[in-house]
Design an enzyme around this catalytic site. Structure first.
Site, PDB file in Angstrom:
ATOM      1  N   SER A 156       0.870  -1.186   0.000  1.00 47.18           N
ATOM      2  CA  SER A 156       0.000   0.000   0.000  1.00 47.18           C
ATOM      3  C   SER A 156       0.900   1.227   0.000  1.00 47.18           C
ATOM      4  O   SER A 156       2.049   1.168   0.462  1.00 47.18           O
ATOM      5  CB  SER A 156      -0.872   0.023   1.254  1.00 47.18           C
ATOM      6  N   TYR A 168      -2.206  -0.517  10.301  1.00 51.34           N
ATOM      7  CA  TYR A 168      -2.294  -0.994   8.910  1.00 51.34           C
ATOM      8  C   TYR A 168      -1.019  -0.604   8.140  1.00 51.34           C
ATOM      9  O   TYR A 168      -0.416  -1.436   7.453  1.00 51.34           O
ATOM     10  CB  TYR A 168      -3.529  -0.396   8.243  1.00 51.34           C
TER      11      TYR A 168
HETATM   12  N1  LIG Z   1      -8.972  -0.463  -1.216  1.00 47.51           N
HETATM   13  C1  LIG Z   1      -7.983   0.339  -0.798  1.00 47.51           C
HETATM   14  O1  LIG Z   1      -8.170   1.555  -0.554  1.00 47.51           O
HETATM   15  C2  LIG Z   1      -6.586  -0.214  -0.660  1.00 47.51           C
HETATM   16  C3  LIG Z   1      -5.496   0.693  -0.671  1.00 47.51           C
HETATM   17  C4  LIG Z   1      -4.210   0.183  -0.560  1.00 47.51           C
HETATM   18  C5  LIG Z   1      -4.009  -1.179  -0.458  1.00 47.51           C
HETATM   19  N2  LIG Z   1      -5.085  -2.035  -0.447  1.00 47.51           N
HETATM   20  C6  LIG Z   1      -4.821  -3.470  -0.343  1.00 47.51           C
HETATM   21  O2  LIG Z   1      -5.328  -4.094  -1.515  1.00 47.51           O
HETATM   22  C7  LIG Z   1      -5.554  -5.484  -1.228  1.00 47.51           C
HETATM   23  C8  LIG Z   1      -6.900  -5.884  -1.780  1.00 47.51           C
HETATM   24  O3  LIG Z   1      -7.904  -5.181  -1.077  1.00 47.51           O
HETATM   25  P1  LIG Z   1      -9.247  -4.671  -1.784  1.00 47.51           P
HETATM   26  O4  LIG Z   1      -9.209  -3.200  -1.783  1.00 47.51           O
HETATM   27  O5  LIG Z   1      -9.444  -5.408  -3.051  1.00 47.51           O
HETATM   28  O6  LIG Z   1     -10.304  -5.113  -0.660  1.00 47.51           O
HETATM   29  P2  LIG Z   1     -11.545  -6.118  -0.684  1.00 47.51           P
HETATM   30  O7  LIG Z   1     -12.018  -6.152   0.721  1.00 47.51           O
HETATM   31  O8  LIG Z   1     -12.491  -5.726  -1.761  1.00 47.51           O
HETATM   32  O9  LIG Z   1     -10.896  -7.522  -1.087  1.00 47.51           O
HETATM   33  C9  LIG Z   1     -10.095  -8.258  -0.192  1.00 47.51           C
HETATM   34  C10 LIG Z   1     -10.379  -9.743  -0.386  1.00 47.51           C
HETATM   35  O10 LIG Z   1      -9.506 -10.459   0.497  1.00 47.51           O
HETATM   36  C11 LIG Z   1     -10.244 -11.503   1.084  1.00 47.51           C
HETATM   37  N3  LIG Z   1      -9.634 -11.901   2.353  1.00 47.51           N
HETATM   38  C12 LIG Z   1      -9.684 -11.254   3.546  1.00 47.51           C
HETATM   39  N4  LIG Z   1      -9.041 -11.960   4.484  1.00 47.51           N
HETATM   40  C13 LIG Z   1      -8.561 -13.063   3.867  1.00 47.51           C
HETATM   41  C14 LIG Z   1      -7.815 -14.180   4.299  1.00 47.51           C
HETATM   42  N5  LIG Z   1      -7.459 -14.304   5.593  1.00 47.51           N
HETATM   43  N6  LIG Z   1      -7.487 -15.129   3.407  1.00 47.51           N
HETATM   44  C15 LIG Z   1      -7.871 -15.013   2.113  1.00 47.51           C
HETATM   45  N7  LIG Z   1      -8.594 -14.002   1.641  1.00 47.51           N
HETATM   46  C16 LIG Z   1      -8.930 -13.031   2.508  1.00 47.51           C
HETATM   47  C17 LIG Z   1     -11.654 -10.932   1.280  1.00 47.51           C
HETATM   48  O11 LIG Z   1     -12.608 -11.968   1.441  1.00 47.51           O
HETATM   49  C18 LIG Z   1     -11.815 -10.126  -0.003  1.00 47.51           C
HETATM   50  O12 LIG Z   1     -12.380 -10.920  -1.031  1.00 47.51           O
HETATM   51  C19 LIG Z   1      -5.392  -5.619   0.286  1.00 47.51           C
HETATM   52  O13 LIG Z   1      -4.116  -6.165   0.573  1.00 47.51           O
HETATM   53  C20 LIG Z   1      -5.494  -4.194   0.794  1.00 47.51           C
HETATM   54  O14 LIG Z   1      -4.815  -4.024   2.016  1.00 47.51           O
HETATM   55  C21 LIG Z   1      -6.361  -1.579  -0.567  1.00 47.51           C
END
Ligand SMILES: NC(=O)c1ccc[n+]([C@@H]2O[C@H](COP(=O)([O-])OP(=O)(O)OC[C@H]3O[C@@H](n4cnc5c(N)ncnc54)[C@H](O)[C@@H]3O)[C@@H](O)[C@H]2O)c1
Length: 271
Positions: A156, A168
């Site tokens: 991130s 985080y």
């Molecule tokens: N959305 C944002 O603003 C943002 C910004 C920076 C980084 N991220 C990172 O991007 C990545 C994806 O997040 P996203 O935005 O697509 O969120 P999201 O919540 O839409 O998707 C995350 C997915 O991970 C799955 N998940 C959660 N815990 C899990 C586990 N223990 N084992 C397997 N799967 C698991 C969830 O069921 C979900 O389908 C994450 O690592 C998040 O930290 C997101």
């Protein structure tokens, strides 16, 4: 023309939603055979069906990245279904729940149990993914089935700078440093290790609702936070991850690539 990851076999975690779903669809569109892994097996299956409907090769598995045996099983599923492993995309991640009606939880407001859960998924989940993939890459090399492999993780922009939740950000900073150190450790084996560092995206992450009736306004606000002025789409992050996994990036390792509209680059004097 062949796709950018034509014929490669990938495990993508967190594939049931957001970035993981976008990556699964994109990798399949570009010729990869993908195991869509998610703790929510129903959502993983929905992603796999979308990929297959679009002509891709994809199977779903239920996988909890915080459990090393579960991650090993996802890699085993890739080998069973498609014969090998070329890529693991450690994308699954969670954050500390916000304070209702207030927003981000400060560090002192964080509950130790929840902190452990977030650390387990965001740090150990990535580590278990790396371990499982490296073991399989090494096995393939021993068996004369080709050396090397590609690892990419979703860190991130919060792992590169002070931005948003402290706990985080600390977990994502760990992924950033893991990426560098592991890249050095396994470079001699032809294994590349990189990460993508997105800024805020409208996904189900942190309890957001991508289908919100206020979607337009939320995206406009997110865009304004970045020098380029437009919001980050999950597909932008998926594209960066796919590039890092592709042969176009064959001499790139140890990189934490921001996908942040210029946010981490700095700011204009006076802003
Ligand atoms: N959305 C944002 O603003 C943002 C910004 C920076 C980084 N991220 C990172 O991007 C990545 C994806 O997040 P996203 O935005 O697509 O969120 P999201 O919540 O839409 O998707 C995350 C997915 O991970 C799955 N998940 C959660 N815990 C899990 C586990 N223990 N084992 C397997 N799967 C698991 C969830 O069921 C979900 O389908 C994450 O690592 C998040 O930290 C997101």
């Amino acid at each position: 023309m062949d796709g950018l990851v034509q014929g490669k076999v990938a495990v993508i975690t967190g594939a049931g939603s957001g970035v993981g779903r976008a990556a699964t669809l994109l990798f399949c569109e570009h010729g990869a055979r993908v195991i869509a892994a998610d703790i929510d097996g129903g959502n993983a299956e929905a992603t796999a069906m979308m990929a297959r409907d679009a002509g891709g090769e994809c199977r779903a598995v239920t996988c909890n990245v915080a459990d090393p045996a579960s991650v090993e099983a996802a890699v085993t599923a890739a080998v069973a279904a498609f014969g090998r492993l070329d890529i693991i995309y450690n994308n699954a991640g969670i954050t500390i729940s916000p304070v209702p009606g207030k927003g981000l939880r400060s560090l002192v407001e964080c509950d130790p149990e929840e902190m452990k859960r977030v650390e387990d998924v965001n740090i150990n989940g990535v580590i278990y993914g790396c371990q499982a993939a490296i073991r399989q890459f090494e096995k393939q090399a021993r068996e004369g089935a080709g050396s090397g492999g590609a690892i990419v993780s979703t860190a991130s922009v919060a792992g590169l700078m002070g931005y948003g939740g402290v706990l985080y950000g600390a977990t994502k900073g760990a992924v950033v440093q893991l990426t560098r150190a592991l890249a050095i450790e396994v470079a001699g084996k032809g294994i590349r290790v990189n990460a993508v560092c997105p800024a805020g995206m409208l996904t189900h992450y942190a309890g957001m609702d991508p289908d919100s009736e206020h979607r337009g306004r939320i995206l406009e606000g997110m865009g304004k936070a970045h020098p380029l002025g437009k919001p980050i789409d999950p597909a932008d992050t998926a594209a960066a991850a796919m590039f890092l996994c592709s042969d176009l990036a064959s001499n790139i390792t140890g990189v934490n690539l921001p996908v942040d509209g210029g946010l981490a680059a700095g700011r204009k004097v006076g802003d």
